[in-house]
Design a protein around this motif. Structure first.
Motif, short mmCIF file in Angstrom:
data_model
loop_
_atom_site.label_atom_id
_atom_site.label_comp_id
_atom_site.label_asym_id
_atom_site.label_seq_id
_atom_site.Cartn_x
_atom_site.Cartn_y
_atom_site.Cartn_z
N GLY A 21 6.30 -2.47 -4.98
CA GLY A 21 6.81 -1.28 -4.30
C GLY A 21 5.84 -0.12 -4.23
N GLY A 22 4.83 -0.11 -5.11
CA GLY A 22 3.82 0.94 -5.07
C GLY A 22 4.40 2.32 -5.24
N ILE A 23 3.99 3.25 -4.37
CA ILE A 23 4.35 4.66 -4.53
C ILE A 23 5.85 4.90 -4.35
N LYS A 24 6.52 4.07 -3.57
CA LYS A 24 7.97 4.25 -3.40
C LYS A 24 8.70 4.01 -4.72
N THR A 25 8.29 2.96 -5.43
CA THR A 25 8.87 2.70 -6.75
C THR A 25 8.56 3.83 -7.72
N ILE A 26 7.32 4.33 -7.67
CA ILE A 26 6.87 5.33 -8.63
C ILE A 26 7.61 6.66 -8.47
N VAL A 27 7.90 7.05 -7.24
CA VAL A 27 8.65 8.29 -7.02
C VAL A 27 9.97 8.25 -7.79
N TRP A 28 10.63 7.08 -7.81
CA TRP A 28 11.91 6.96 -8.51
C TRP A 28 11.74 6.77 -10.01
N THR A 29 10.77 5.96 -10.43
CA THR A 29 10.58 5.76 -11.87
C THR A 29 10.07 7.04 -12.53
N ASP A 30 9.28 7.84 -11.82
CA ASP A 30 8.81 9.11 -12.38
C ASP A 30 9.97 10.05 -12.68
N THR A 31 10.99 10.00 -11.85
CA THR A 31 12.16 10.86 -12.08
C THR A 31 12.84 10.51 -13.40
N GLN B 171 -0.79 11.71 -3.22
CA GLN B 171 -0.09 10.60 -2.57
C GLN B 171 1.42 10.75 -2.72
N LYS B 172 1.85 11.30 -3.86
CA LYS B 172 3.29 11.52 -4.05
C LYS B 172 3.79 12.66 -3.17
N HIS B 173 3.04 13.76 -3.14
CA HIS B 173 3.45 14.88 -2.30
C HIS B 173 3.53 14.49 -0.83
N LEU B 174 2.60 13.63 -0.41
CA LEU B 174 2.55 13.24 0.99
C LEU B 174 3.62 12.23 1.38
N THR B 175 4.44 11.80 0.40
CA THR B 175 5.58 10.94 0.75
C THR B 175 6.79 11.76 1.20
N CYS B 176 6.71 13.09 1.09
CA CYS B 176 7.82 13.94 1.56
C CYS B 176 7.92 13.85 3.08
N ARG B 177 9.09 14.17 3.60
CA ARG B 177 9.36 13.96 5.02
C ARG B 177 8.51 14.84 5.93
N ASN B 178 8.20 16.06 5.47
CA ASN B 178 7.42 16.97 6.30
C ASN B 178 6.74 18.02 5.42
N LEU B 179 5.92 18.87 6.04
CA LEU B 179 5.16 19.87 5.29
C LEU B 179 6.06 20.85 4.55
N LYS B 180 7.13 21.29 5.20
CA LYS B 180 8.03 22.26 4.57
C LYS B 180 8.61 21.71 3.27
N ASP B 181 9.03 20.45 3.28
CA ASP B 181 9.57 19.83 2.07
C ASP B 181 8.49 19.70 1.00
N ALA B 182 7.29 19.35 1.41
CA ALA B 182 6.19 19.20 0.45
C ALA B 182 5.85 20.53 -0.21
N GLN B 183 5.92 21.62 0.55
CA GLN B 183 5.62 22.94 -0.02
C GLN B 183 6.72 23.40 -0.96
N LYS B 184 7.97 23.14 -0.60
CA LYS B 184 9.06 23.44 -1.55
C LYS B 184 8.86 22.66 -2.84
N ASN B 185 8.45 21.44 -2.73
CA ASN B 185 8.20 20.58 -3.88
C ASN B 185 7.15 21.18 -4.80
N ILE B 186 5.99 21.59 -4.27
CA ILE B 186 4.90 22.09 -5.10
C ILE B 186 5.24 23.43 -5.73
N PHE B 187 5.94 24.30 -5.02
CA PHE B 187 6.25 25.62 -5.56
C PHE B 187 7.29 25.54 -6.68
#
Length: 490
Positions: free
Chosen positions: A172-182, A256-272
């Motif tokens: 699953g690669g990065i898709k699996t990791i996004v969930w296991t990291d949580t 790579q994890k940040h870039l799995t977000c749906r769009n830039l706005k979501d990615a920026q909310k994520n980092i902040f």
């Protein structure tokens, strides 16, 4: 702690991760492995990134580091906040605009072939060493907690540690990791909170008295102003800002994890949101470190010679079985939340940047079956490389692992810092074929300066500030080989 209990905890933990892998890797293809099909919820990425950024190094080394460095680490964490703002406002918009899978393809568009390959190479070097250091730490804990009792060699422990990562990431690669990291972040935060609570009860302190005890202790000094000291505020703050930029914003693993977000706005909310919580969590770890030393001193427990051993020794040998289990879950989660994504990012970068999975070489596209076979071989190859590096580090290590990681980062991420700084803030091109020479010369000069700074500069120590020096030397070298004499943007 009873080895049977340890083995049971580890077994149940990895069964859960493998179950998550099964669920998230259904119908997965190479795009899913690399990008999670850009469908990750931003809040899930943000929460999981806490665990990935902390890693087993923070979990063990930061508390142990308190004796030598006090709370000075928070100076770097405050600098991190500035760096995360730069990532969210400058780098992320560029990455999303260019629709990048590997962030190093930007360097090819900006400078050319050799600059691109040089940047990707320095990432592979940096992340391979960093991931090895982090796994070395968790392997050491498992050796103490479990495998020593069965006289199993350290090399076998390391092999098992890496095999477990491979089992739940190879499909699953990065898709699996996004969930296991949580899940792993949840275990990390629970472990540190429960550890502090248990020590508080052992010392019979109220919450207010606990905070006061930490504040009054010798460990709580946060700000250092002596310019010659490697812990000086300005060095640490600036180093923290630039370290977060290079170790997250210029790092394929983290981005790579940040870039799995749906769009830039979501990615920026994520980092902040992540950056605010990250600062608070690091303060908790430093508080835990102070409490560990205070508890050991008041209980007459000998402090281990290696500061990284303090938390494991107390949790596994001096606290209750429950506390030991919580510690094990925390350290395993912390180590694996960082190492699993590193292995996936190394595979992604090598496949895209060196094996041309995006077909930029003009050749006919590979079939999905061919990509899968190659990707899995690369995944196994990096696993073996990390195994060998851990054994070498075991033989030569004589310092705190977190100190070693930041030291290596100062040398290996400097060229990336210089390349991106020139690309973003200067006009014009460089003579592309000379870029590798500049990016090798800058770290070599930095090593020489760092090793001789005390003798040459009246006791001055660069500390982690050497990253900025390295980046500046790379930037200067790129300017010297630039095709233009007037590059600076107004």
């Amino acid at each position: 702690m009873n080895p049977t209990i340890v083995l049971s905890v580890i077994g149940i933990y990895f069964l859960i991760l493998i179950l998550i892998s099964q669920l998230t890797s259904k119908n997965a293809n190479t795009s899913t492995f690399f990008t999670a099909d850009k469908q990750s919820p931003w809040y899930l990425v943000a929460f999981g990134m806490i665990g990935a950024s902390l890693s087993g190094v923070t979990f063990i080394s930061v508390p142990g580091w308190v004796a030598d460095s006090k709370f000075s680490y928070m100076q770097m964490v405050l600098g991190n906040l500035v760096g995360y703002a730069v990532i969210g406002l400058v780098l992320m918009p560029m990455y999303y605009r260019l629709n990048l899978v590997s962030i190093y393809t930007y360097l090819e568009q900006r400078f050319g072939f050799w600059s691109y390959k040089t940047g990707a190479f320095f990432f592979l070097l940096s992340r391979t060493i960093g991931a090895s250091f982090r796994l070395f730490l968790v392997a050491g804990v498992l050796q103490i907690a479990l495998f020593d009792a069965w006289n199993i060699p350290f090399a076998v422990t390391v092999a098992i540690t890496i095999l477990l990562i491979w089992l739940y990431t190879f499909r699953g690669g990065i898709k699996t990791i996004v969930w296991t990291d949580t899940l792993q972040t949840l275990f990390i935060l629970a472990a540190v909170a429960i550890s502090i609570w248990l020590i508080k009860d052992r010392l019979d302190l109220s919450t207010g008295a606990l905070i006061n005890t930490i504040e009054q202790s010798e460990y709580s000094q946060m700000f250092f102003w002596d310019l010659k000291d490697g812990k000086n505020f300005f060095k640490q703050f600036l180093a923290g800002a630039f370290i977060s930029i290079v170790m997250m914003g210029l790092d394929q693993d983290m981005m790579q994890k940040h870039l799995t977000c749906r769009n830039l706005k979501d990615a920026q909310k994520n980092i902040f949101w992540f950056s605010v919580v990250f600062a608070f969590v690091n303060l908790l770890f430093l508080g835990l470190g102070a409490m560990l030393y205070i508890y050991a001193e008041q209980s007459g427990i000998a402090i281990p010679a290696n500061s990284d051993d303090l938390y494991p020794v107390l949790a596994l040998n001096n606290f209750s079985t429950f506390a030991g289990i919580i510690f094990l879950l925390g350290i395993i989660a912390a180590a694996y939340s960082s190492a699993d994504s590193a292995l996936t990012a190394l595979t992604t970068s090598f496949c895209v940047d060196f094996l041309n999975f995006d077909h930029k070489d003009g050749k006919a596209p590979r079939s999905e079956t061919s990509k899968k076979k190659i990707r899995q071989k690369v995944h196994i190859g990096f696993s073996l490389l990390i195994f060998l590096i851990i054994l070498v580090f075991k033989a030569v290590n004589d310092q705190s692992v977190i100190s070693a990681i930041f030291k290596v980062a100062g040398y290996t991420y400097g060229p990336l810092l210089g390349l991106y700084a020139f690309g973003l803030f200067f006009k014009g091109k460089v003579v592309d074929k000379y870029t590798p020479y500049v990016c090798v010369a800058a770290p070599v000069i930095s090593v020489i300066l760092d090793a001789n700074s005390a003798a040459w500069f009246s006791g001055f120590s660069f500390g982690f500030f050497i990253l900025i020096v390295n980046g500046f030397l790379t930037l200067l070298g790129l300017w010297l080989i630039s095709s233009f004499s007037n590059n600076a943007k107004v």
